[in-house]
Design an enzyme around this catalytic site. Structure first.
Site, PDB file in Angstrom:
ATOM      1  N   HIS A   1     -10.283 -13.881 -21.382  1.00 56.38           N
ATOM      2  CA  HIS A   1      -9.129 -13.852 -22.284  1.00 56.38           C
ATOM      3  C   HIS A   1      -8.734 -15.274 -22.650  1.00 56.38           C
ATOM      4  O   HIS A   1      -8.544 -16.114 -21.779  1.00 56.38           O
ATOM      5  CB  HIS A   1      -7.931 -13.156 -21.600  1.00 56.38           C
ATOM      6  CG  HIS A   1      -8.021 -11.657 -21.648  1.00 56.38           C
ATOM      7  ND1 HIS A   1      -6.910 -10.857 -21.537  1.00 56.38           N
ATOM      8  CD2 HIS A   1      -9.080 -10.825 -21.794  1.00 56.38           C
ATOM      9  CE1 HIS A   1      -7.286  -9.585 -21.637  1.00 56.38           C
ATOM     10  NE2 HIS A   1      -8.591  -9.540 -21.771  1.00 56.38           N
TER      11      HIS A   1
ATOM     12  N   TYR B   1       3.310  -9.624 -22.312  1.00 57.14           N
ATOM     13  CA  TYR B   1       4.488  -9.762 -21.435  1.00 57.14           C
ATOM     14  C   TYR B   1       5.708  -9.533 -22.330  1.00 57.14           C
ATOM     15  O   TYR B   1       5.918 -10.285 -23.290  1.00 57.14           O
ATOM     16  CB  TYR B   1       4.555 -11.164 -20.848  1.00 57.14           C
ATOM     17  CG  TYR B   1       3.520 -11.482 -19.789  1.00 57.14           C
ATOM     18  CD1 TYR B   1       2.222 -11.869 -20.133  1.00 57.14           C
ATOM     19  CD2 TYR B   1       3.844 -11.412 -18.437  1.00 57.14           C
ATOM     20  CE1 TYR B   1       1.276 -12.177 -19.161  1.00 57.14           C
ATOM     21  CE2 TYR B   1       2.901 -11.726 -17.456  1.00 57.14           C
ATOM     22  CZ  TYR B   1       1.629 -12.107 -17.835  1.00 57.14           C
ATOM     23  OH  TYR B   1       0.699 -12.398 -16.860  1.00 57.14           O
TER      24      TYR B   1
ATOM     25  N   PRO C   1       4.707 -11.554  -9.189  1.00 55.48           N
ATOM     26  CA  PRO C   1       3.421 -11.433  -9.888  1.00 55.48           C
ATOM     27  C   PRO C   1       3.453 -11.825 -11.368  1.00 55.48           C
ATOM     28  O   PRO C   1       2.435 -11.847 -12.027  1.00 55.48           O
ATOM     29  CB  PRO C   1       3.066  -9.955  -9.722  1.00 55.48           C
ATOM     30  CG  PRO C   1       4.330  -9.279  -9.408  1.00 55.48           C
ATOM     31  CD  PRO C   1       5.197 -10.265  -8.723  1.00 55.48           C
TER      32      PRO C   1
ATOM     33  N   LYS D   1      -0.300 -15.252 -10.056  1.00 57.06           N
ATOM     34  CA  LYS D   1      -0.661 -16.397  -9.221  1.00 57.06           C
ATOM     35  C   LYS D   1      -0.918 -16.064  -7.753  1.00 57.06           C
ATOM     36  O   LYS D   1      -1.388 -16.925  -7.004  1.00 57.06           O
ATOM     37  CB  LYS D   1       0.447 -17.462  -9.289  1.00 57.06           C
ATOM     38  CG  LYS D   1       0.555 -18.106 -10.659  1.00 57.06           C
ATOM     39  CD  LYS D   1      -0.708 -18.846 -11.024  1.00 57.06           C
ATOM     40  CE  LYS D   1      -0.778 -19.161 -12.517  1.00 57.06           C
ATOM     41  NZ  LYS D   1      -2.163 -19.203 -13.000  1.00 57.06           N
TER      42      LYS D   1
ATOM     43  N   TYR E   1      -0.771 -21.275 -16.600  1.00 60.28           N
ATOM     44  CA  TYR E   1      -1.308 -19.907 -16.554  1.00 60.28           C
ATOM     45  C   TYR E   1      -2.815 -19.913 -16.288  1.00 60.28           C
ATOM     46  O   TYR E   1      -3.306 -19.108 -15.486  1.00 60.28           O
ATOM     47  CB  TYR E   1      -1.010 -19.178 -17.874  1.00 60.28           C
ATOM     48  CG  TYR E   1      -1.145 -17.674 -17.762  1.00 60.28           C
ATOM     49  CD1 TYR E   1      -2.383 -17.048 -17.942  1.00 60.28           C
ATOM     50  CD2 TYR E   1      -0.054 -16.872 -17.454  1.00 60.28           C
ATOM     51  CE1 TYR E   1      -2.522 -15.680 -17.825  1.00 60.28           C
ATOM     52  CE2 TYR E   1      -0.186 -15.495 -17.334  1.00 60.28           C
ATOM     53  CZ  TYR E   1      -1.420 -14.908 -17.516  1.00 60.28           C
ATOM     54  OH  TYR E   1      -1.555 -13.535 -17.374  1.00 60.28           O
TER      55      TYR E   1
HETATM   56  P1  FAS Z   1      -3.654  -9.675   1.667  1.00 60.46           P
HETATM   57  O1  FAS Z   1      -2.306  -9.225   1.999  1.00 60.46           O
HETATM   58  O2  FAS Z   1      -4.366  -9.308   0.432  1.00 60.46           O
HETATM   59  O3  FAS Z   1      -4.678  -9.481   2.871  1.00 60.46           O
HETATM   60  C1  FAS Z   1      -4.246  -9.609   4.206  1.00 60.46           C
HETATM   61  C2  FAS Z   1      -5.122  -8.687   5.050  1.00 60.46           C
HETATM   62  O4  FAS Z   1      -4.765  -8.880   6.425  1.00 60.46           O
HETATM   63  C3  FAS Z   1      -4.890  -7.218   4.732  1.00 60.46           C
HETATM   64  O5  FAS Z   1      -6.134  -6.587   4.486  1.00 60.46           O
HETATM   65  C4  FAS Z   1      -4.208  -6.664   5.993  1.00 60.46           C
HETATM   66  O6  FAS Z   1      -4.612  -5.343   6.285  1.00 60.46           O
HETATM   67  C5  FAS Z   1      -4.705  -7.622   7.064  1.00 60.46           C
HETATM   68  N1  FAS Z   1      -3.799  -7.741   8.198  1.00 60.46           N
HETATM   69  C6  FAS Z   1      -2.450  -7.810   8.190  1.00 60.46           C
HETATM   70  N2  FAS Z   1      -1.977  -7.956   9.441  1.00 60.46           N
HETATM   71  C7  FAS Z   1      -3.066  -8.007  10.264  1.00 60.46           C
HETATM   72  C8  FAS Z   1      -3.242  -8.132  11.668  1.00 60.46           C
HETATM   73  N3  FAS Z   1      -2.203  -8.258  12.478  1.00 60.46           N
HETATM   74  N4  FAS Z   1      -4.505  -8.124  12.160  1.00 60.46           N
HETATM   75  C9  FAS Z   1      -5.573  -8.020  11.336  1.00 60.46           C
HETATM   76  N5  FAS Z   1      -5.481  -7.888   9.990  1.00 60.46           N
HETATM   77  C10 FAS Z   1      -4.235  -7.874   9.473  1.00 60.46           C
HETATM   78  N6  FAS Z   1      -0.969 -10.992  -7.207  1.00 60.46           N
HETATM   79  C11 FAS Z   1      -1.258 -11.208  -8.500  1.00 60.46           C
HETATM   80  O7  FAS Z   1      -1.766 -12.282  -8.825  1.00 60.46           O
HETATM   81  N7  FAS Z   1      -0.989 -10.236  -9.452  1.00 60.46           N
HETATM   82  C12 FAS Z   1      -0.434  -9.018  -9.102  1.00 60.46           C
HETATM   83  O8  FAS Z   1      -0.199  -8.175  -9.953  1.00 60.46           O
HETATM   84  C13 FAS Z   1      -0.139  -8.761  -7.760  1.00 60.46           C
HETATM   85  N8  FAS Z   1       0.400  -7.549  -7.366  1.00 60.46           N
HETATM   86  C14 FAS Z   1       0.692  -7.344  -6.036  1.00 60.46           C
HETATM   87  C15 FAS Z   1       1.251  -6.107  -5.585  1.00 60.46           C
HETATM   88  C16 FAS Z   1       1.563  -5.905  -4.225  1.00 60.46           C
HETATM   89  C17 FAS Z   1       2.152  -4.588  -3.759  1.00 60.46           C
HETATM   90  C18 FAS Z   1       1.325  -6.943  -3.292  1.00 60.46           C
HETATM   91  C19 FAS Z   1       1.670  -6.753  -1.828  1.00 60.46           C
HETATM   92  C20 FAS Z   1       0.774  -8.158  -3.727  1.00 60.46           C
HETATM   93  C21 FAS Z   1       0.452  -8.357  -5.093  1.00 60.46           C
HETATM   94  N9  FAS Z   1      -0.114  -9.553  -5.550  1.00 60.46           N
HETATM   95  C22 FAS Z   1      -0.416  -9.785  -6.841  1.00 60.46           C
HETATM   96  C23 FAS Z   1      -0.392 -10.598  -4.646  1.00 60.46           C
HETATM   97  C24 FAS Z   1      -1.693 -10.278  -3.958  1.00 60.46           C
HETATM   98  O9  FAS Z   1      -2.702 -10.176  -4.922  1.00 60.46           O
HETATM   99  C25 FAS Z   1      -1.903 -11.333  -2.921  1.00 60.46           C
HETATM  100  O10 FAS Z   1      -1.599 -12.623  -3.413  1.00 60.46           O
HETATM  101  C26 FAS Z   1      -3.302 -11.329  -2.356  1.00 60.46           C
HETATM  102  O11 FAS Z   1      -3.590 -10.049  -1.890  1.00 60.46           O
HETATM  103  C27 FAS Z   1      -3.338 -12.382  -1.249  1.00 60.46           C
HETATM  104  O12 FAS Z   1      -4.484 -12.203  -0.542  1.00 60.46           O
HETATM  105  P2  FAS Z   1      -4.479 -12.453   1.049  1.00 60.46           P
HETATM  106  O13 FAS Z   1      -3.814 -13.743   1.338  1.00 60.46           O
HETATM  107  O14 FAS Z   1      -5.887 -12.221   1.468  1.00 60.46           O
HETATM  108  O15 FAS Z   1      -3.505 -11.344   1.652  1.00 60.46           O
HETATM  109  C1  PHB Z   2      -2.434  -7.122 -13.440  1.00 60.38           C
HETATM  110  O1  PHB Z   2      -3.311  -6.882 -14.289  1.00 60.38           O
HETATM  111  O2  PHB Z   2      -2.281  -6.439 -12.402  1.00 60.38           O
HETATM  112  C2  PHB Z   2      -1.510  -8.296 -13.665  1.00 60.38           C
HETATM  113  C3  PHB Z   2      -1.801  -9.179 -14.701  1.00 60.38           C
HETATM  114  C4  PHB Z   2      -0.952 -10.260 -14.912  1.00 60.38           C
HETATM  115  C5  PHB Z   2       0.165 -10.425 -14.098  1.00 60.38           C
HETATM  116  C6  PHB Z   2       0.444  -9.528 -13.050  1.00 60.38           C
HETATM  117  C7  PHB Z   2      -0.406  -8.456 -12.837  1.00 60.38           C
HETATM  118  O3  PHB Z   2       1.007 -11.463 -14.323  1.00 60.38           O
END
Ligand code: FAS
Ligand code: PHB
Length: 390
Positions: free
Chosen positions: A73, A201, A293, A297, A385
């Site tokens: 994009h 957005y 989100p 980032k 971005y």
């Molecule tokens: P994660 O949380 O992805 O991974 C951590 C892992 O550790 C998990 O698999 C968990 O099961 C494991 N874990 C936890 N405790 C543990 C323990 N005690 N022992 C062993 N394992 C354990 N980011 C965006 O850029 N765009 C979005 O739209 C977006 N939407 C999101 C929506 C939600 C609901 C959430 C929670 C996050 C969102 N994020 C988004 C952010 C997300 O993408 C995170 O930044 C990303 O998953 C970060 O990756 P990790 O640091 O690996 O953490």
């Molecule tokens: C998504 O596609 O999940 C998404 C894209 C851009 C954002 C947040 C989420 O800023």
């Protein structure tokens, strides 16, 4: 008792990418994941990848599918009511972003690690980090009722916001910084064509909406909602009616609705813990910081931490130098705080809140008007971005 060079707690994108990058350089690690692989892959999260993440996936030797299936994009559309304007990243920065779901990044990482027989323990319980502030840390945990211990050189805390790693750092050492937003995002995944070929957005008088996608047949759509809302509070019909109202009219008319195949509410917060290192424990990703989100980032910043830590560990094992590890927290936090700023700023200008005064609303609309008409403001937005340099 077994031994590894690095114990990685958490099998999300940051833990898996670190394991893979270290393996490419012949550095041993073990991944301890609380859930099953399928459970981790079932979480629908990020969708937009910065070029730095793409380059690291290439360095990890697993960028093929992402280049084949990802959508490049060159810009995004921002809308205030029916007035929409485009920010052209490519023209402003020379870079694009890649639309490719976090689920697919994580799947590619799991496939590569499992194909290589990399030690990954699933469904681990009661993980505890011991002696992180000494030269001989170890980790204990249970799996299938059996107690295990791994001695190691280093522990990477990649276990997300609700993991154990951050809280292993004593409160006397750690300092947390937080802002909780009075709203969340309700997101749905639907097998419908995206309403537009780029992300939209939308800041409408009814609240924020984001039209995103995973591919030309899979849409990812969000509406701002009270943080207390639950997915079951929103029928598909209610979601689509609200989503359509918040999009600029020209795009709303093109909306194709359909049944949700996933529906979730994400609370929004900004959070950073400092330092990101304590002795031989290093925090990466959501274990150390959270962003709303809005700026896409979260995943990308987790990966920039991984890059700093990976470089530090390689210098340690290959050159016997600890400089990269010693500057890890400072280097990672310098970029984290710039990302926190951008994500907070973008959230502030795109979301309507009940506690917003008439003055606040006017300032927000003036911010959008300035962004709409000023190339320098757009260039600054685009630079953040597409991804700040590491
Ligand atoms: P994660 O949380 O992805 O991974 C951590 C892992 O550790 C998990 O698999 C968990 O099961 C494991 N874990 C936890 N405790 C543990 C323990 N005690 N022992 C062993 N394992 C354990 N980011 C965006 O850029 N765009 C979005 O739209 C977006 N939407 C999101 C929506 C939600 C609901 C959430 C929670 C996050 C969102 N994020 C988004 C952010 C997300 O993408 C995170 O930044 C990303 O998953 C970060 O990756 P990790 O640091 O690996 O953490
Ligand atoms: C998504 O596609 O999940 C998404 C894209 C851009 C954002 C947040 C989420 O800023």
């Amino acid at each position: 008792m077994t031994r590894s060079q690095v114990v990685i707690i958490g099998g999300g994108p940051s833990g898996l990418l670190l394991a893979r990058l270290l393996a490419v350089r012949g550095i041993e690690s073990v991944v301890l994941e609380r859930q099953t692989r399928d459970y981790v892959l079932g979480r629908i999260r990020a969708g937009v990848l910065e070029r730095g993440l793409v380059e690291l996936m290439d360095e990890a030797g697993i960028g093929a599918r992402l280049h084949r299936e990802g959508l490049s994009h060159d810009g995004v559309v921002l809308a205030r009511g029916d007035d929409a304007f485009r920010i052209d990243f490519r023209e402003m920065t020379g870079h694009s972003v890649l639309v490719y779901g976090q689920t697919e990044v994580t799947r590619d990482l799991y496939d590569a690690l499992e194909d290589a027989g990399h030690p990954i323990e699933y469904r681990v319980e009661d993980v505890e980090i011991h002696d992180a502030d000494t030269d001989t840390p170890h980790v204990t945990y249970r799996v299938d009722g059996e107690s295990r211990r791994i001695d190691c050189d280093f522990v990477a805390g990649c276990d997300g916001f609700h993991g154990v790693s951050r809280n292993t750092i004593p409160e006397s050492v750690r300092r947390d910084f937080e802002r909780v937003y009075p709203y969340g995002w309700l997101g749905i995944l639907s097998e419908t064509p995206p309403v537009h070929h780029e992300l939209i957005y939308a800041n409408s008088d009814r609240g924020f909406a984001l039209a995103s996608m995973r591919n030309p047949h899979l849409s990812r759509s969000y509406v701002q909602c009270p943080s207390s809302d639950r997915p079951e509070d929103w029928s598909d019909d209610r979601f689509w009616a609200e989503f359509r109202r918040r999009l600029p009219r020209a795009h709303a008319d093109a909306l194709v609705t359909g049944p949700s195949i996933e529906k979730s509410v994400a609370p929004l917060r900004s959070f950073v813990t400092e330092p990101m290192r304590w002795g031989r424990l290093f925090l990466c990703g959501d274990a150390a910081h959270i962003v709303p989100p809005t700026g896409a980032k979260g995943l990308n910043t987790a990966v920039s931490d991984v890059r700093y830590l990976h470089r530090g560990l390689c210098r340690y094992y290959e050159q016997g130098e600890s400089a990269g590890l010693d500057s890890y927290s400072q280097d990672a936090l310098a970029r984290v705080w710039k990302v926190e700023r951008f994500s907070w700023w973008f959230s502030q200008i795109m979301h309507r809140t009940d506690d917003q005064s008439a003055f606040d609303r006017k300032i927000q609309l003036a911010e959008l008007d300035f962004l709409r008409g000023n190339a320098d403001a757009q260039r600054a937005m685009a630079a953040n971005y597409v991804g700040l340099p590491y």
